[in-house]
Motif scaffolding. Structure first.
Motif, PDB file in Angstrom:
ATOM      1  N   LYS A   1       2.178  -8.075  -6.077  1.00 54.80           N
ATOM      2  CA  LYS A   1       1.531  -7.400  -4.697  1.00 54.80           C
ATOM      3  C   LYS A   1       0.794  -6.297  -4.878  1.00 54.80           C
ATOM      4  CE  LYS A   1       5.758  -8.623  -2.241  1.00 54.80           C
ATOM      5  NZ  LYS A   1       6.920  -8.122  -1.234  1.00 54.80           N
TER       6      LYS A   1
ATOM      7  N   MET B   1      14.924 -11.176   3.081  1.00 58.97           N
ATOM      8  CA  MET B   1      15.363 -12.319   2.682  1.00 58.97           C
ATOM      9  C   MET B   1      16.841 -12.545   2.621  1.00 58.97           C
ATOM     10  SD  MET B   1      13.774 -15.367   1.207  1.00 58.97           S
ATOM     11  CE  MET B   1      12.672 -14.804   0.036  1.00 58.97           C
TER      12      MET B   1
ATOM     13  N   VAL C   1      -0.325 -11.361  -1.354  1.00 59.60           N
ATOM     14  CA  VAL C   1       1.020 -11.580  -2.323  1.00 59.60           C
ATOM     15  C   VAL C   1       1.116 -12.790  -3.021  1.00 59.60           C
ATOM     16  CG1 VAL C   1       3.488 -11.965  -1.929  1.00 59.60           C
ATOM     17  CG2 VAL C   1       2.372 -10.347  -0.763  1.00 59.60           C
TER      18      VAL C   1
ATOM     19  N   LYS D   1       3.429  -0.373  -0.547  1.00 56.78           N
ATOM     20  CA  LYS D   1       4.581  -0.936  -1.038  1.00 56.78           C
ATOM     21  C   LYS D   1       5.131  -0.254  -2.117  1.00 56.78           C
ATOM     22  CE  LYS D   1       2.570  -5.493   0.256  1.00 56.78           C
ATOM     23  NZ  LYS D   1       3.391  -5.808   1.473  1.00 56.78           N
TER      24      LYS D   1
ATOM     25  N   LYS E   1       4.981 -18.461   8.090  1.00 58.25           N
ATOM     26  CA  LYS E   1       3.475 -17.986   7.461  1.00 58.25           C
ATOM     27  C   LYS E   1       2.595 -19.045   7.308  1.00 58.25           C
ATOM     28  CE  LYS E   1       4.313 -13.126   6.663  1.00 58.25           C
ATOM     29  NZ  LYS E   1       4.370 -12.724   8.062  1.00 58.25           N
TER      30      LYS E   1
ATOM     31  N   GLU F   1       7.708  -7.793  -8.143  1.00 60.17           N
ATOM     32  CA  GLU F   1       9.084  -7.770  -7.636  1.00 60.17           C
ATOM     33  C   GLU F   1       9.919  -9.052  -8.391  1.00 60.17           C
ATOM     34  OE1 GLU F   1       7.854  -5.948  -3.441  1.00 60.17           O
ATOM     35  OE2 GLU F   1       8.848  -7.933  -3.522  1.00 60.17           O
ATOM     36  N   GLU F   2      11.186  -8.713  -8.334  1.00 63.74           N
ATOM     37  CA  GLU F   2      11.819 -10.263  -8.715  1.00 63.74           C
ATOM     38  C   GLU F   2      11.694 -10.843  -7.568  1.00 63.74           C
ATOM     39  OE1 GLU F   2      16.306 -10.533  -7.695  1.00 63.74           O
ATOM     40  OE2 GLU F   2      16.131  -8.246  -7.590  1.00 63.74           O
ATOM     41  N   ARG F   3      11.536 -12.335  -7.912  1.00 66.61           N
ATOM     42  CA  ARG F   3      11.463 -13.212  -6.706  1.00 66.61           C
ATOM     43  C   ARG F   3      12.752 -13.481  -6.272  1.00 66.61           C
ATOM     44  NH1 ARG F   3      11.448 -18.815  -5.888  1.00 66.61           N
ATOM     45  NH2 ARG F   3      12.332 -19.238  -8.180  1.00 66.61           N
ATOM     46  N   LEU F   4      12.688 -13.491  -4.997  1.00 66.86           N
ATOM     47  CA  LEU F   4      14.249 -13.598  -4.049  1.00 66.86           C
ATOM     48  C   LEU F   4      14.227 -15.214  -3.623  1.00 66.86           C
ATOM     49  CD1 LEU F   4      13.811 -10.387  -1.810  1.00 66.86           C
ATOM     50  CD2 LEU F   4      15.416 -10.828  -3.803  1.00 66.86           C
TER      51      LEU F   4
ATOM     52  N   GLN G   1      11.454  -7.078   7.197  1.00 70.84           N
ATOM     53  CA  GLN G   1      11.324  -8.389   6.871  1.00 70.84           C
ATOM     54  C   GLN G   1      12.422  -8.532   5.684  1.00 70.84           C
ATOM     55  OE1 GLN G   1       7.855 -10.066   5.679  1.00 70.84           O
ATOM     56  NE2 GLN G   1       8.682 -12.185   5.960  1.00 70.84           N
TER      57      GLN G   1
ATOM     58  N   VAL H   1       7.106 -11.850  -8.132  1.00 70.49           N
ATOM     59  CA  VAL H   1       6.052 -11.695  -7.062  1.00 70.49           C
ATOM     60  C   VAL H   1       5.311 -10.623  -7.482  1.00 70.49           C
ATOM     61  CG1 VAL H   1       5.582 -11.420  -4.538  1.00 70.49           C
ATOM     62  CG2 VAL H   1       7.908 -12.872  -5.286  1.00 70.49           C
TER      63      VAL H   1
ATOM     64  N   GLU I   1      14.161 -16.353   5.120  1.00 72.09           N
ATOM     65  CA  GLU I   1      13.542 -15.047   5.627  1.00 72.09           C
ATOM     66  C   GLU I   1      13.836 -14.801   7.090  1.00 72.09           C
ATOM     67  OE1 GLU I   1       9.603 -14.221   4.606  1.00 72.09           O
ATOM     68  OE2 GLU I   1       9.630 -15.964   3.089  1.00 72.09           O
TER      69      GLU I   1
ATOM     70  N   ILE J   1      12.070  -7.382   1.826  1.00 72.77           N
ATOM     71  CA  ILE J   1      10.833  -7.918   1.468  1.00 72.77           C
ATOM     72  C   ILE J   1       9.924  -7.133   1.740  1.00 72.77           C
ATOM     73  CG2 ILE J   1       9.079  -9.775   1.762  1.00 72.77           C
ATOM     74  CD1 ILE J   1      11.310 -11.867   2.096  1.00 72.77           C
ATOM     75  N   GLU J   2       9.834  -6.694   2.904  1.00 70.89           N
ATOM     76  CA  GLU J   2       8.967  -5.430   3.203  1.00 70.89           C
ATOM     77  C   GLU J   2       9.126  -5.027   4.527  1.00 70.89           C
ATOM     78  OE1 GLU J   2       4.801  -6.726   4.321  1.00 70.89           O
ATOM     79  OE2 GLU J   2       5.350  -8.110   5.813  1.00 70.89           O
TER      80      GLU J   2
HETATM   81  P1  AMP Z   1       4.790  -9.596   2.297  1.00 69.07           P
HETATM   82  O1  AMP Z   1       3.209  -9.515   2.627  1.00 69.07           O
HETATM   83  O2  AMP Z   1       5.458  -8.649   1.180  1.00 69.07           O
HETATM   84  O3  AMP Z   1       5.490 -10.051   3.464  1.00 69.07           O
HETATM   85  O4  AMP Z   1       4.802 -11.106   1.600  1.00 69.07           O
HETATM   86  C1  AMP Z   1       4.250 -12.286   2.002  1.00 69.07           C
HETATM   87  C2  AMP Z   1       5.274 -13.477   1.728  1.00 69.07           C
HETATM   88  O5  AMP Z   1       5.447 -13.413   0.467  1.00 69.07           O
HETATM   89  C3  AMP Z   1       6.839 -13.100   2.375  1.00 69.07           C
HETATM   90  O6  AMP Z   1       6.724 -13.568   3.704  1.00 69.07           O
HETATM   91  C4  AMP Z   1       7.488 -13.842   1.444  1.00 69.07           C
HETATM   92  O7  AMP Z   1       7.543 -15.379   1.671  1.00 69.07           O
HETATM   93  C5  AMP Z   1       6.826 -13.931   0.062  1.00 69.07           C
HETATM   94  N1  AMP Z   1       7.479 -12.685  -0.815  1.00 69.07           N
HETATM   95  C6  AMP Z   1       7.341 -11.436  -0.949  1.00 69.07           C
HETATM   96  N2  AMP Z   1       7.933 -10.609  -1.664  1.00 69.07           N
HETATM   97  C7  AMP Z   1       8.905 -11.689  -2.023  1.00 69.07           C
HETATM   98  C8  AMP Z   1       9.777 -11.456  -3.020  1.00 69.07           C
HETATM   99  N3  AMP Z   1      10.215 -10.399  -3.720  1.00 69.07           N
HETATM  100  N4  AMP Z   1      10.454 -12.707  -3.279  1.00 69.07           N
HETATM  101  C9  AMP Z   1      10.267 -13.815  -2.936  1.00 69.07           C
HETATM  102  N5  AMP Z   1       9.129 -14.131  -1.739  1.00 69.07           N
HETATM  103  C10 AMP Z   1       8.626 -13.164  -1.433  1.00 69.07           C
END
Ligand code: AMP
Length: 443
Positions: free
Chosen positions: A145, A280, A155, A104, A218, A189-192, A278, A143, A196, A289-290
């Protein structure tokens, strides 16, 4: 054409079915006896999918001319590199290109270096000493990770899993100490805030051919409650968009994926294979997001059930170049996929339990069945700790597709759990209303 498919979940069952539909003879490598895959494949290797020499050897002795890898773990250890080196064109990314998923921190650094749109504020931290400064800069609404693969379970989101700066510090300490995700490195990361959505695309190192947008769910329990899972179900809309997603926003997200593929190329890591973005959807448009270096699971079941074009040809073009949007045609239908999982999934899954799957009755309902991480023994089907079967409905509307999926699920029994609320009208309406509020749109 002989094609190798690696992986034993419902995503891979969907890949294998699509390959078989296109006339390919499939050779499969998987670690569990998935009844759907074993039935369709001409040859099977039951083995660790990340054992590169063993898989490459099986591919060579089976005489395969093309390969596709489903899960991320074999990509991380370079299975695509191994297959390519053995002269087998592979429609999945090399170890270097797969870093878009497996690291990441690499992904955020790449986007920032190449000024790709959809980037967000972030910091990479390797010591507790660095953490204070990063938190001062980003604030606490973040957030956390681990940088490496954690199967979606590493996460933590402020306001949900962490309530204070102390909680953030404690989790960061744990990541660094236990090397969660395989290394002592954290991405903050800043929370978005938004809704999604997922876009999957076929990539050949240059071109990006997008598939219909999908929304996954999820959380384990109804109303988006409970622990995060690998995904409990997903839906797509007839026009390739989602009830809350506009055409221009979809194309914006595709543009971001094009920029990422170009950036990887400039870094000498050409991206060939399916890419999963993925996003937001925020008030300022789609943010990343990823990325995953493969199909999503369950999202693969949505798009591959709709695919009308020849997947072997698409995979051949991903591996060797020359793909364009005209190569990937999808049925103009909505799709709803719901997962049947063992009772207790995800924390206390009832593994080794028999489930009954009436395949004929499911087909009579017009639903499509994909087997996931189950084991077949003497014609009986047993759960593992992971998801069991995916059931897909296709129709002109999401509502109708949802009804078909539910009717299909009615023919699966045992100690199982299903999120019946996924793609129900009240859930979709709530998302549209929420997105309107986020946009500040009163229309
Ligand atoms: P990821 O494994 O990176 O997909 O993260 C798992 C879940 O965490 C995502 O499906 C989002 O719901 C949440 N998430 C990850 N990154 C963020 C972010 N920067 N802001 C808000 N929610 C996030």
């Amino acid at each position: 054409m002989r094609v190798l498919a690696v992986g034993g979940g419902a995503r891979e069952h969907a890949i294998v079915e699509a390959l078989a539909r296109s006339g390919a003879h499939v050779y499969a490598c998987l670690k569990n006896r998935n009844p759907g895959i074993s039935r369709t494949a001409k040859g099977i290797l039951l083995a660790d999918e990340s054992d590169v020499p063993k898989v490459v050897d099986f591919a060579k002795t089976s005489g395969v001319e093309l390969a596709v890898v489903g899960p991320e773990a074999p990509l991380e250890v370079g299975l695509a590199d191994g297959l390519n080196s053995a002269g087998i064109p592979t429609a999945s990314p090399t170890k270097a290109a797969a870093r878009i998923e497996t690291s990441k921190s690499f992904m955020r650094d790449l986007m920032s270096k190449h000024r790709v749109r959809g980037a967000i504020k972030f910091a990479i931290v390797e010591t507790m000493a660095e953490l204070d400064g990063a938190l001062d800069r980003l604030g606490s609404d973040i957030v956390v990770k681990p940088t490496g693969l954690t199967g979606g379970k590493g996460v933590k989101v402020f306001g949900e899993h962490m309530k204070s700066r102390q909680d953030i510090v404690a989790y960061c300490e744990e990541i660094l100490e236990k090397k969660i995700g395989g290394s002592a490195r954290i991405v903050l990361e800043e929370r978005l805030v938004g809704e999604e959505f997922t876009i999957q695309a076929f990539c050949d190192g240059r071109a990006v051919v997008p598939m219909p947008a999908v929304q996954d769910h999820k959380r384990a329990y109804e109303g988006d409650q409970g622990p995060n899972t690998g995904g409990m179900g997903s839906y797509s809309q007839k026009d390739g968009l989602l009830p809350f997603l506009r055409r221009a926003e979809y194309e914006d997200a595709v543009g971001i994926m094009e920029d990422v593929v170009a950036a990887l190329g400039e870094e000498g890591a050409e991206y060939r294979g399916t890419m999963y973005g993925q996003f937001m959807l925020t008030k300022d448009g789609p943010k990343v997001i990823e990325f995953n270096a493969r199909f999503g699971d369950p999202e693969a079941m949505n798009v591959l059930s709709l695919l009308r074009s020849d997947i072997s040809e698409i995979c051949g073009k991903m591996a060797s170049g020359g793909i364009s949007r005209k190569d990937a045609e999808f049925a103009q239908k909505a799709s709803v996929c719901k997962y049947v999982v063992p009772e207790g999934y995800v924390t206390k899954s009832l593994a080794g339990e028999e489930i009954m799957v009436d395949e004929k009755a499911i087909a009579r309902e017009g639903a499509i069945l994909y087997y996931a991480n189950v084991n077949e023994k003497d014609g009986r089907i047993f759960t593992t700790t992971s998801r069991s079967v995916g059931v897909v409905g296709l129709a002109d509307s999401i509502e109708e597709a949802e009804r078909i999926a539910e009717k299909g699920i009615g023919h699966v029994s045992g100690r199982i759990h299903v999120r019946h609320d996924i793609a129900k009208k009240h859930m979709l309406d709530a998302k549209v209303t929420r997105m309107k509020a986020i946009r500040g749109d009163r229309s």
